[in-house]
Design a protein around this motif. Sequence first.
Motif, short mmCIF file in Angstrom:
data_model
loop_
_atom_site.label_atom_id
_atom_site.label_comp_id
_atom_site.label_asym_id
_atom_site.label_seq_id
_atom_site.Cartn_x
_atom_site.Cartn_y
_atom_site.Cartn_z
N LEU A 1 8.52 13.21 -5.86
CA LEU A 1 7.45 12.25 -5.54
C LEU A 1 7.90 10.82 -5.83
CD1 LEU A 1 4.28 14.12 -6.86
CD2 LEU A 1 4.84 13.61 -4.47
N LEU A 2 8.66 10.63 -6.90
CA LEU A 2 9.17 9.29 -7.20
C LEU A 2 10.12 8.82 -6.11
CD1 LEU A 2 9.25 6.90 -9.16
CD2 LEU A 2 11.14 8.03 -10.33
N LEU A 3 10.99 9.71 -5.65
CA LEU A 3 11.89 9.34 -4.56
C LEU A 3 11.10 9.07 -3.28
CD1 LEU A 3 14.83 11.81 -5.25
CD2 LEU A 3 14.82 9.33 -5.59
N ARG A 4 9.98 9.77 -3.13
CA ARG A 4 9.12 9.55 -1.96
C ARG A 4 8.42 8.19 -2.05
NH1 ARG A 4 6.90 8.16 1.78
NH2 ARG A 4 5.40 9.20 3.10
N ALA A 5 8.14 7.73 -3.26
CA ALA A 5 7.48 6.43 -3.44
C ALA A 5 8.45 5.26 -3.28
CB ALA A 5 6.83 6.37 -4.83
N LEU A 6 9.74 5.53 -3.38
CA LEU A 6 10.74 4.46 -3.33
C LEU A 6 10.62 3.56 -2.10
CD1 LEU A 6 13.29 3.24 -4.66
CD2 LEU A 6 14.62 4.87 -3.34
N PRO A 7 10.43 4.09 -0.87
CA PRO A 7 10.32 3.18 0.27
C PRO A 7 9.06 2.31 0.25
CG PRO A 7 10.35 5.48 1.01
CD PRO A 7 10.48 5.47 -0.47
N HIS A 8 8.11 2.59 -0.63
CA HIS A 8 6.93 1.74 -0.76
C HIS A 8 7.19 0.61 -1.75
CE1 HIS A 8 4.43 4.46 1.58
NE2 HIS A 8 5.00 5.45 0.91
N ILE A 9 8.31 0.69 -2.47
CA ILE A 9 8.64 -0.31 -3.48
C ILE A 9 9.76 -1.23 -3.00
CG2 ILE A 9 9.46 -0.62 -5.86
CD1 ILE A 9 8.18 2.16 -6.44
N PHE A 10 10.76 -0.67 -2.32
CA PHE A 10 11.89 -1.42 -1.80
C PHE A 10 11.98 -1.23 -0.29
CE2 PHE A 10 13.23 -0.55 -6.21
CZ PHE A 10 13.50 -1.84 -6.62
N PRO A 11 12.60 -2.17 0.42
CA PRO A 11 12.66 -2.08 1.89
C PRO A 11 13.63 -0.98 2.35
CG PRO A 11 13.88 -3.98 1.11
CD PRO A 11 13.19 -3.40 -0.08
#
Length: 169
Positions: free
Chosen positions: A128-138
């Motif tokens: 889930l954290l890796l899934r959230a990554l594109p919402h934090i960085f481009p």
Amino acid sequence: HATTGSDASLIIQRIHATNSVRLNHKNKEKMQNFYDVLLRRFVAVGDAIFTSGNGGPDLERYKQLNAITKTLYGMSQDSPECAGAVWSRRLGIFQKALAKRLRDVEVTPLGDACEGEFSAWPSTGTLLLLRALPHIFPPTDKRHSVVTPAIILLGQILAQTPVKTQYDV
């Protein structure tokens, strides 16, 4: 001390607001440590979702993940270098943990790995954290100091992690 998920989310938001790097550049080290705490908290809440679900109206784990993601995004905007450094360290930890699990799964006979007992796959919180990554960085940058290693890690997970039990699916 937080008793509900809303309280925990509010505490996290207030810590960020009162100790922001934008308010005082001397808070940089503190906020870098807090960023790592938030990443670990995200994984812990994600793992709890897998084992216990959303947790009802008191815990609201999905809302907690959403609030943590928003705070991580805000902190990444405040100090992208610090956020990138913390993510790079955390991705390195994930990669080392994956390598260890891959070694362990080679020596664990299939009969010993009962349903859900041992898997080489990362935890739900990590995914889930890796899934959230594109919402934090481009995610659209050709080369990015955080997103590119994360994509390589995801590729390694998919290519090398065996599916041995029904739990792995």
